[in-house]
Design a protein around this motif. Structure first.
Motif, PDB file in Angstrom:
ATOM      1  N   HIS A  37       8.403   4.644  33.290  1.00  0.00           N
ATOM      2  CA  HIS A  37       9.478   3.892  33.941  1.00  0.00           C
ATOM      3  C   HIS A  37      10.683   3.843  32.999  1.00  0.00           C
ATOM      4  O   HIS A  37      10.548   3.442  31.844  1.00  0.00           O
ATOM      5  CB  HIS A  37       9.002   2.481  34.287  1.00  0.00           C
ATOM      6  N   LEU A  38      11.822   4.226  33.526  1.00  0.00           N
ATOM      7  CA  LEU A  38      13.060   4.301  32.760  1.00  0.00           C
ATOM      8  C   LEU A  38      14.062   3.293  33.293  1.00  0.00           C
ATOM      9  O   LEU A  38      14.303   3.225  34.493  1.00  0.00           O
ATOM     10  CB  LEU A  38      13.652   5.716  32.871  1.00  0.00           C
ATOM     11  N   ALA A  39      14.626   2.514  32.391  1.00  0.00           N
ATOM     12  CA  ALA A  39      15.769   1.654  32.709  1.00  0.00           C
ATOM     13  C   ALA A  39      16.910   2.177  31.837  1.00  0.00           C
ATOM     14  O   ALA A  39      16.726   2.357  30.625  1.00  0.00           O
ATOM     15  CB  ALA A  39      15.457   0.196  32.387  1.00  0.00           C
ATOM     16  N   HIS A  40      18.058   2.456  32.434  1.00  0.00           N
ATOM     17  CA  HIS A  40      19.145   3.011  31.628  1.00  0.00           C
ATOM     18  C   HIS A  40      20.496   2.574  32.144  1.00  0.00           C
ATOM     19  O   HIS A  40      20.659   2.205  33.301  1.00  0.00           O
ATOM     20  CB  HIS A  40      19.057   4.539  31.552  1.00  0.00           C
ATOM     21  N   GLU A  41      21.432   2.622  31.242  1.00  0.00           N
ATOM     22  CA  GLU A  41      22.840   2.435  31.562  1.00  0.00           C
ATOM     23  C   GLU A  41      23.614   3.313  30.600  1.00  0.00           C
ATOM     24  O   GLU A  41      23.005   4.016  29.781  1.00  0.00           O
ATOM     25  CB  GLU A  41      23.246   0.959  31.511  1.00  0.00           C
ATOM     26  N   THR A  42      24.908   3.298  30.663  1.00  0.00           N
ATOM     27  CA  THR A  42      25.729   4.239  29.907  1.00  0.00           C
ATOM     28  C   THR A  42      25.422   4.263  28.414  1.00  0.00           C
ATOM     29  O   THR A  42      25.355   5.328  27.817  1.00  0.00           O
ATOM     30  CB  THR A  42      27.221   3.917  30.111  1.00  0.00           C
ATOM     31  N   HIS A  43      25.198   3.116  27.805  1.00  0.00           N
ATOM     32  CA  HIS A  43      25.066   3.065  26.347  1.00  0.00           C
ATOM     33  C   HIS A  43      23.678   2.686  25.863  1.00  0.00           C
ATOM     34  O   HIS A  43      23.521   2.264  24.709  1.00  0.00           O
ATOM     35  CB  HIS A  43      26.105   2.101  25.769  1.00  0.00           C
ATOM     36  N   GLY A  44      22.668   2.842  26.710  1.00  0.00           N
ATOM     37  CA  GLY A  44      21.322   2.531  26.251  1.00  0.00           C
ATOM     38  C   GLY A  44      20.271   2.819  27.300  1.00  0.00           C
ATOM     39  O   GLY A  44      20.588   3.067  28.469  1.00  0.00           O
ATOM     40  N   PHE A  45      19.024   2.774  26.867  1.00  0.00           N
ATOM     41  CA  PHE A  45      17.910   2.967  27.783  1.00  0.00           C
ATOM     42  C   PHE A  45      16.635   2.392  27.197  1.00  0.00           C
ATOM     43  O   PHE A  45      16.521   2.200  25.983  1.00  0.00           O
ATOM     44  CB  PHE A  45      17.714   4.449  28.129  1.00  0.00           C
ATOM     45  N   ALA A  46      15.690   2.116  28.088  1.00  0.00           N
ATOM     46  CA  ALA A  46      14.345   1.683  27.716  1.00  0.00           C
ATOM     47  C   ALA A  46      13.378   2.540  28.516  1.00  0.00           C
ATOM     48  O   ALA A  46      13.596   2.794  29.703  1.00  0.00           O
ATOM     49  CB  ALA A  46      14.133   0.209  28.031  1.00  0.00           C
ATOM     50  N   LEU A  47      12.311   2.975  27.867  1.00  0.00           N
ATOM     51  CA  LEU A  47      11.320   3.827  28.507  1.00  0.00           C
ATOM     52  C   LEU A  47       9.937   3.259  28.216  1.00  0.00           C
ATOM     53  O   LEU A  47       9.595   3.003  27.057  1.00  0.00           O
ATOM     54  CB  LEU A  47      11.435   5.254  27.966  1.00  0.00           C
ATOM     55  N   ALA A  48       9.167   3.043  29.279  1.00  0.00           N
ATOM     56  CA  ALA A  48       7.826   2.480  29.142  1.00  0.00           C
ATOM     57  C   ALA A  48       6.868   3.249  30.033  1.00  0.00           C
ATOM     58  O   ALA A  48       7.283   3.944  30.969  1.00  0.00           O
ATOM     59  CB  ALA A  48       7.830   1.006  29.530  1.00  0.00           C
ATOM     60  N   ARG A  49       5.577   3.108  29.746  1.00  0.00           N
ATOM     61  CA  ARG A  49       4.565   3.705  30.619  1.00  0.00           C
ATOM     62  C   ARG A  49       3.490   2.680  30.910  1.00  0.00           C
ATOM     63  O   ARG A  49       3.221   1.786  30.106  1.00  0.00           O
ATOM     64  CB  ARG A  49       3.974   4.974  30.024  1.00  0.00           C
ATOM     65  N   VAL A  50       2.889   2.834  32.095  1.00  0.00           N
ATOM     66  CA  VAL A  50       1.846   1.915  32.555  1.00  0.00           C
ATOM     67  C   VAL A  50       0.558   2.710  32.726  1.00  0.00           C
ATOM     68  O   VAL A  50       0.544   3.735  33.410  1.00  0.00           O
ATOM     69  CB  VAL A  50       2.225   1.258  33.896  1.00  0.00           C
ATOM     70  N   ILE A  51      -0.490   2.198  32.113  1.00  0.00           N
ATOM     71  CA  ILE A  51      -1.813   2.799  32.248  1.00  0.00           C
ATOM     72  C   ILE A  51      -2.831   1.668  32.306  1.00  0.00           C
ATOM     73  O   ILE A  51      -2.847   0.788  31.426  1.00  0.00           O
ATOM     74  CB  ILE A  51      -2.139   3.747  31.080  1.00  0.00           C
ATOM     75  N   ALA A  52      -3.636   1.662  33.355  1.00  0.00           N
ATOM     76  CA  ALA A  52      -4.753   0.714  33.510  1.00  0.00           C
ATOM     77  C   ALA A  52      -4.316  -0.742  33.347  1.00  0.00           C
ATOM     78  O   ALA A  52      -4.958  -1.526  32.654  1.00  0.00           O
ATOM     79  CB  ALA A  52      -5.870   1.056  32.536  1.00  0.00           C
TER      80      ALA A  52
END
Length: 140
Positions: A37-52
């Motif tokens: 799952h990616l959350a982003h905007e022009t000057h930054g981003f966060a990336l996470a994953r979901v498992i179980a």
């Protein structure tokens, strides 16, 4: 420029000079993965994953020229919401012990230390730094 290229460029700037920026190929793989799952905007981003039922914040990057503008807080909140909606009850992350700004961000967001990985982060020409493992319970 592709999304993966933009993320790789921003990541390299955000983690210079103490860390290795992730490659375009690494970002391409992750953003195409159905559990990421990616959350982003022009000057930054966060990336996470979901498992179980658990989420891992893989990385959070803010352009160094735009720090202290609330970007990281917004992105962290967005990605927490997305992983909770995807079924995660708890989110984990790692942060370098020598990164007081990130540690303060995560403390304000309600993360607590649950472990430590000794010498996890290499530092160019220096002593490796411990990774603090932090976690937070999520509400969907």
């Amino acid at each position: 420029m592709s999304v993966a290229e933009a993320l790789a460029r921003l990541h390299a700037r955000a983690f210079a000079p103490t860390g290795r920026g992730w490659s375009i190929a690494e970002f391409s793989y992750l953003i195409d993965a159905p559990h990421c799952h990616l959350a982003h905007e022009t000057h930054g981003f966060a990336l996470a994953r979901v498992i179980a039922g658990e989420a891992e914040l893989l990385t959070l990057a803010t352009d160094p020229e735009h720090r202290r503008e609330g970007i990281a807080t917004r992105l962290l909140t967005q990605v927490e919401r997305r992983v909770a909606e995807a079924g995660a009850n708890r989110q984990f992350l790692e942060v370098a012990q020598d990164n007081p700004a990130a540690r303060a961000l995560y403390a304000r967001a309600g993360y607590a230390e649950t472990g430590r990985r000794a010498g996890y982060y290499a530092r160019p020409g220096g002593t490796p730094v411990d990774a603090l493992v932090l976690a937070k319970d999520l509400i969907a």
